[in-house]
Design an enzyme around this catalytic site. Structure first.
Site, short mmCIF file in Angstrom:
data_model
loop_
_atom_site.label_atom_id
_atom_site.label_comp_id
_atom_site.label_asym_id
_atom_site.label_seq_id
_atom_site.Cartn_x
_atom_site.Cartn_y
_atom_site.Cartn_z
N ARG A 141 0.70 -1.35 0.07
CA ARG A 141 0.05 0.08 -0.04
C ARG A 141 1.04 1.25 0.12
O ARG A 141 1.69 1.27 0.89
CB ARG A 141 -0.89 -0.03 1.38
CG ARG A 141 -1.93 1.10 1.42
CD ARG A 141 -2.87 1.30 0.21
NE ARG A 141 -4.16 2.02 0.74
CZ ARG A 141 -4.19 3.36 0.84
NH1 ARG A 141 -3.08 4.11 0.28
NH2 ARG A 141 -5.11 4.05 1.18
N GLU B 145 -11.41 4.87 -5.26
CA GLU B 145 -11.72 3.44 -5.36
C GLU B 145 -11.95 2.90 -6.68
O GLU B 145 -12.37 3.71 -7.44
CB GLU B 145 -13.01 3.31 -4.35
CG GLU B 145 -13.04 3.45 -2.93
CD GLU B 145 -11.78 2.49 -2.35
OE1 GLU B 145 -12.08 1.28 -2.30
OE2 GLU B 145 -10.88 2.97 -2.02
N ARG C 110 -1.20 -5.76 4.32
CA ARG C 110 -0.19 -5.18 3.35
C ARG C 110 0.98 -4.20 4.03
O ARG C 110 0.82 -3.46 4.85
CB ARG C 110 -0.95 -4.17 2.22
CG ARG C 110 -2.18 -4.59 1.74
CD ARG C 110 -3.08 -3.80 0.86
NE ARG C 110 -3.74 -2.77 1.77
CZ ARG C 110 -4.58 -2.03 1.23
NH1 ARG C 110 -5.13 -2.00 0.11
NH2 ARG C 110 -5.01 -1.06 2.18
#
Length: 204
Positions: free
Chosen positions: A30, A38, A82
């Site tokens: 990330r 999104e 992540r």
């Protein structure tokens, strides 16, 4: 949202997941300090026309990394496991590039490192700043304000990549669907009226 510090360095070819997430050697990363629209998020341009800003953000990150080795360095994991990392291509900070190009927001909740780049993108009207864009965190939280139905006609006639779709108040996507009458979208009082006008139900 971050997990325990552990320290990690990754480099090599990448697979782009979305506008702020990569995969390197099977590890999800990330990008630190940014929040891209999104995947299915839509923004509007200066004329109020909708465009697929989430898809475009993903494409922008692919353009920045295509055929190039990426180096990422991070010390934390987010709640999804992540690695939260700064990533570069040939010394160029990918997070800074995405924000500078108007393809992501500076994620002020976690860092102010890219606020300057965001202000420049906003002043130049680049990407998401060409019109209106909802903060991705609000989209994820479903925090859209309720859009009032005119005259009690609550059926939403939305125009999307799927065509002319209408949404009933009990439909799953109803709350997040926004109607912009300037682009030809409409409100309907009955399903019969929506179908007669050429719209089909979201579930069809």
């Amino acid at each position: 949202c971050a997990g325990p510090a552990f320290g990690a360095m990754l480099d090599g070819p990448v697979r782009v997941i979305d506008g702020d997430t990569l995969e390197i050697s099977g590890e999800r990363v990330r990008l630190f300090g940014i929040d891209a629209p999104e995947h299915d998020q839509r923004c509007t341009d200066a004329a109020g026309r909708p465009w697929a800003c989430g898809t475009r953000a993903t494409e922008a990150l692919r353009d920045l990394t295509r055929g190039r080795a990426v180096r990422c360095s991070g010390e934390e994991q987010d709640r999804y496991g992540r690695l939260v990392a700064r990533c570069t291509v040939a010394g160029r900070d990918l997070g800074a590039a995405m924000v500078h190009d108007g393809m992501a927001f500076a994620y002020r909740r976690y860092s102010r490192d890219y606020v300057g780049a965001e202000e420049q993108a906003k002043a130049a009207g680049r990407g998401i700043w060409a019109g209106a864009a909802e903060n991705p965190a609000a989209v994820r939280a479903g925090a859209r304000p309720v859009q009032a139905a005119p005259g009690g006609c609550a059926i939403k006639g939305n125009i999307s990549s799927r065509g002319r779709i209408y949404h009933l108040p009990d439909d799953r996507s109803y709350a997040k669907t926004r109607i912009n009458t300037a682009t030809g979208e409409r409100w309907f009082c009955t399903e019969a009226a929506a179908r007669a006008a050429g719209w089909r139900h979201a579930g069809d």
